[in-house]
Design a protein around this motif. Structure first.
Motif, short mmCIF file in Angstrom:
data_model
loop_
_atom_site.label_atom_id
_atom_site.label_comp_id
_atom_site.label_asym_id
_atom_site.label_seq_id
_atom_site.Cartn_x
_atom_site.Cartn_y
_atom_site.Cartn_z
N TYR A 189 6.62 12.10 16.58
CA TYR A 189 6.12 12.72 15.34
C TYR A 189 6.09 11.67 14.24
CZ TYR A 189 6.16 15.35 10.98
OH TYR A 189 5.87 15.81 9.72
N VAL A 190 4.96 11.59 13.55
CA VAL A 190 4.79 10.65 12.43
C VAL A 190 4.35 11.45 11.22
CG1 VAL A 190 3.60 8.59 11.60
CG2 VAL A 190 4.14 8.81 14.03
N ASN A 191 5.07 11.29 10.11
CA ASN A 191 4.79 12.05 8.90
C ASN A 191 3.68 11.44 8.07
OD1 ASN A 191 5.28 14.06 6.86
ND2 ASN A 191 6.30 12.48 5.68
N SER A 192 3.68 10.11 8.00
CA SER A 192 2.68 9.42 7.16
C SER A 192 2.46 8.01 7.69
CB SER A 192 3.13 9.36 5.71
OG SER A 192 4.36 8.65 5.59
N VAL A 193 1.25 7.48 7.44
CA VAL A 193 0.90 6.13 7.87
C VAL A 193 0.24 5.39 6.72
CG1 VAL A 193 0.61 6.77 10.30
CG2 VAL A 193 -1.34 6.87 8.76
N TYR A 194 0.29 4.05 6.84
CA TYR A 194 -0.36 3.18 5.86
C TYR A 194 -1.78 2.84 6.32
CZ TYR A 194 4.28 2.38 3.83
OH TYR A 194 5.50 2.54 3.23
N PRO A 195 -2.64 2.41 5.41
CA PRO A 195 -3.98 1.96 5.82
C PRO A 195 -3.89 0.78 6.78
CG PRO A 195 -3.86 2.27 3.44
CD PRO A 195 -2.46 2.36 3.95
N GLY A 196 -4.83 0.70 7.70
CA GLY A 196 -4.83 -0.39 8.66
C GLY A 196 -5.55 -1.62 8.15
N PHE A 197 -5.48 -2.69 8.93
CA PHE A 197 -6.17 -3.95 8.61
C PHE A 197 -7.50 -3.97 9.36
CE2 PHE A 197 -1.67 -4.66 8.02
CZ PHE A 197 -1.59 -5.41 6.84
N GLU A 238 0.83 -1.19 0.00
CA GLU A 238 0.00 0.00 0.00
C GLU A 238 0.87 1.25 0.00
OE1 GLU A 238 -3.19 0.30 -0.21
OE2 GLU A 238 -4.01 -1.69 0.27
N LEU A 239 0.24 2.38 -0.32
CA LEU A 239 0.91 3.67 -0.26
C LEU A 239 0.51 4.39 1.02
CD1 LEU A 239 0.47 4.91 -3.96
CD2 LEU A 239 2.51 3.88 -2.92
N SER A 240 1.45 5.08 1.61
CA SER A 240 1.15 5.81 2.84
C SER A 240 0.55 7.16 2.51
CB SER A 240 2.44 5.99 3.66
OG SER A 240 3.39 6.75 2.92
#
Length: 579
Positions: free
Chosen positions: A395-403, A369-371
Motif C-alpha cells: 500500500y502506498v499513500n502518496s508518490v512524488y513526480p517522476g523523472f 517536490e511535493l507528493s
C-alpha cells in the motif's frame, strides 16, 4: 485418392475379354509315347518348382491382364488429394524464442515449413521472425529455392517472442488480400489472435504435448565480509516427483556445492547457501531428466569491490534497519557530507546528488517536490530487481513526480513508482513512512536485490536479455565482447548502442585498459514451458478457401504399362510368334 473420369470404368471389360480368350483357346490332348527314358528326370523338375512352372506357362496371361488393368486405371484419370495453402498469399510468423528448443520444437517446425513450401502452387510467401524487433526474412517470395534457403537460415535468438509485435507487422502486409497466416510457436491462446478481419485465416502450429521441465527460476549472490551468500529458486513444472542434482561452481570452475534435491510435483523451492568462498562469479547447474536444457543453468556476479552502505541521517529508521538486517556494513552520515563519499553505496532523498557523485545511489523520496495522493495497486515490470520480491500487496499513500529521462520499472496506476537512471541509480518515488512496505517480506528482499545490483555494477555492466540493445556506462573507445571461454563475439565503439550477445551466459567486455563482466540471462517467461497448442481460426470469405488440390498420378501408371508391354513382347519373342 480419387478418379476424375469414372465413366471409363466400362473399359474394365477388356481384361475380362482376355481372360475369356484364355479359357476358350485351343487345347492340346495328352499323347502317350513309348519312350520313358527321361520321364523320371522331368517329373523331379516339375515337383521341385511347380509354381515356377505355372508362372512360366501363364506368364503372358498375367502380363496382359496387369497391363490392361493399369490401362483402365489410367483412362479413369486417378489423382491424389494434397493440401494447398488457402488464400492468395501466405505469411509465416516464426517464434525464435528460447522455449522453442524444448522437445526439438524449432527443428520440427522447420521440417514442417519445408514440407509446406514444397506444396506451394505459386502463392507469394512472407516469413517474419519474432523478438523485440520482428524481422522480415523474405517478402512476397515465390521462388522455391529462395524459400528453402530462408527456412534453413532460421535460428533461435533466445529473445522473448513478443508475438503482438510480429502480428502487427504481419497485418500490415495483409492489406485487402486473402491471407493464410501460419504461426509456428510453442503455445498461444486463441484470444491473443485478432480475428476481426475476414481476409485472414490463422493456422497455429504448436509444440508437442507432455513436455517436461525443471528449471532454475532465479539465482543471485552477494558478498558478506570474506564470505558469499547465494539464493537459488528451483521449480518443477511436471506432475511427478523429480530428483535434481544441484551444482554450484566458482569462476575457476571448481565445484563448491553439490547437493541432491527432491522436488515434488509442481513444487517451487528456494534454497540459501551461506559461507561460500568469495569468487568473481557463481555458476548454478541442475542435472535432471527433462525436455528443456536451456533453463538448467544460470550465472551471477558477486560485487565485492564495494561493501559499505552509507545512509543519510535524515532517512527513516526503517530504511536504516532494513539495510542493517542484511548483515552489511552500514554507516550513517550527515546530509552535507554525502557529496564527498566515494566507493560506497549512498542512500538518500537529496535529488541534487544524482548528478554530483560517481558512487551508486538509491534515492528514496524527493526533497525538491511535493507528493500527491494515489489510490491504486503497484504494478512491476519483469526487471531483475523484482526477481525475489512481489510488490502487488504493498500500500502506498502518496508518490512524488517522476523523472522524465529515467526508465520506469514499477508504476502505481499511470504514475511512476520506481525508476532507474541512465547511470544505473535507483529512485523510489515515495517516502517509506507513507507506505506499509516494511511490513511485507518483499521489503528486505528488495533491499538485498538493490544492494546486489548496485554494488556489482562497479565491476560489471549488469544483466541483459539476449540481443538487448541498451546504453552502458563505458568510456569512449574500441570495445570487444568475449565469451567465458575467451571466444571473440563482437566489437563496438559507441557505448550508447551496445547490443548484448544472443546466447545466455557470462561474457567479458574488454578494451586496451579496462575489462568488465556482463551476464546474458533468459527472461522469466523463457524459463517455463507451456502446453503446446495447434488449431485453426477464422475463414476466408468469398475467396475460395479450398485447402486441397488434385495431384494427377497418370504418369506413374503409363511408365509401368510401357514396361509391361516390353516384357510381354520379350516373352512372346522367346516362345515364338508363330505359337
Amino acid at each position: 485418392m480419387g478418379f476424375s473420369n469414372i465413366l471409363f470404368l466400362w473399359a474394365s471389360i477388356l481384361p475380362l475379354i482376355v481372360l475369356l480368350y484364355y479359357f476358350f483357346r485351343k487345347k492340346y490332348k495328352d499323347q502317350p509315347i513309348s519312350s520313358t527314358i527321361f520321364w523320371e528326370e522331368v517329373m523331379q523338375e516339375t515337383k521341385a518348382s511347380p509354381y515356377l512352372k505355372h508362372l512360366q506357362k501363364n506368364a503372358l496371361l498375367y502380363l496382359q491382364l496387369l497391363a490392361l488393368i493399369l490401362f483402365v486405371l489410367a483412362l479413369m484419370n486417378p489423382f491424389i488429394k494434397t493440401k494447398e495453402i488457402a488464400g492468395e498469399q501466405s505469411i509465416w510468423i516464426v517464434d525464435t524464442s528460447a522455449t522453442m528448443l524444448a522437445g526439438q520444437t524449432f527443428a520440427q517446425h522447420k521440417e514442417e515449413m519445408k514440407s509446406l513450401a514444397s506444396e506451394f502452387t505459386g502463392q507469394p510467401l512472407t516469413i517474419i521472425t519474432t523478438g523485440d524487433e520482428p524481422k522480415t526474412i523474405i517478402r512476397q517470395e515465390t521462388d522455391s529455392s529462395a524459400i528453402h534457403k530462408a527456412i534453413d537460415s532460421l535460428e533461435v535468438t533466445y529473445e522473448e517472442e513478443q508475438l503482438i509485435k510480429a502480428i502487427d507487422v504481419a497485418q500490415a502486409y495483409v492489406g485487402e488480400t486473402a491471407t493464410s497466416i501460419y504461426l509456428f510457436t510453442d503455445s498461444v491462446e486463441r484470444g491473443e489472435l485478432p480475428i476481426s478481419s475476414e481476409q485472414i485465416k490463422w493456422i497455429v502450429k504448436g509444440a508437442s504435448k507432455d513436455l517436461q521441465n525443471v528449471s532454475i527460476k532465479r539465482f543471485a549472490a552477494t558478498s558478506i565480509g570474506e564470505e558469499a551468500l547465494a539464493l537459488i529458486q528451483l521449480k518443477n513444472e511436471t506432475d511427478e516427483k523429480k530428483q535434481v542434482e544441484l551444482i554450484l561452481q566458482d569462476s575457476e570452475g571448481r565445484v563448491i556445492v553439490e547437493e541432491g534435491i527432491a522436488l515434488k510435483e509442481q513444487e517451487e523451492m528456494t534454497k540459501t547457501f551461506e559461507k561460500l568462498p568469495l569468487t568473481e562469479s557463481l555458476f548454478a547447474t541442475i542435472q535432471v531428466e527433462d525436455d528443456y536444457e536451456v533453463d538448467n543453468s544460470m550465472v551471477t556476479i558477486l560485487g565485492n569491490n564495494l561493501s559499505q552502505i552509507v545512509i543519510d541521517q535524515q532517512m527513516h529508521q526503517l530504511v536504516q534497519k532494513g539495510f542493517q538486517a542484511l548483515n552489511t556494513e552500514v554507516k550513517l552520515v550527515p546530509s552535507d557530507q554525502l557529496a564527498t563519499i566515494k566507493e560506497a553505496l549512498i542512500v538518500t532523498n537529496q535529488v541534487e546528488l544524482l548528478g554530483k557523485t560517481d558512487s551508486p545511489l538509491i534515492l528514496i523520496g524527493r526533497d525538491d517536490e511535493l507528493s500527491e495522493e494515489v489510490n491504486s495497486l503497484v504494478d512491476v515490470s519483469e526487471d531483475a530487481l523484482f526477481a525475489f520480491s512481489n510488490l502487488e500487496d504493498v500500500y502506498v499513500n502518496s508518490v512524488y513526480p517522476g523523472f522524465d529521462q529515467f526508465e520506469t520499472i514499477a508504476t502505481i496506476g499511470e504514475m511512476p513508482f520506481i525508476q532507474r537512471s541512465s547511470k544505473g541509480d535507483i529512485v523510489i518515488l515515495a517516502d517509506i513512512q507513507s507506505t506499509d512496505w516494511p511490513l511485507h517480506p518483499s521489503f528486505p528482499l528488495f533491499l538485498w536485490s538493490l544492494q546486489n545490483e548496485l554494488l556489482e555494477g562497479t565491476t560489471s555492466l549488469g544483466t541483459f536479455s539476449p540481443n538487448e540493445s541498451r546504453g552502458v556506462s563505458l568510456a569512449a573507445g574500441d570495445w570487444s565482447i568475449y565469451s567465458k571461454d575467451d571466444e571473440y563475439i563482437s566489437s563496438f565503439e559507441n557505448a550508447n548502442q551496445f547490443k548484448a550477445p544472443t546466447k545466455p551466459g557470462l561474457y567479458t567486455v574488454r578494451s586496451n585498459e579496462e575489462e568488465k563482466l556482463l551476464i546474458v540471462q533468459l527472461s522469466e517467461n523463457e524459463r517455463e514451458i507451456k502446453e503446446g497448442t495447434s488449431f485453426e481460426l477464422g475463414t476466408l470469405q468469398n475467396k475460395g478457401n479450398e485447402e486441397s488440390s488434385k495431384k494427377l498420378i497418370i504418369i506413374w501408371l503409363l511408365i509401368p504399362i510401357l514396361l509391361l508391354l516390353v516384357i510381354e513382347w520379350e516373352v512372346q519373342r522367346r516362345r515364338g510368334f508363330t505359337n
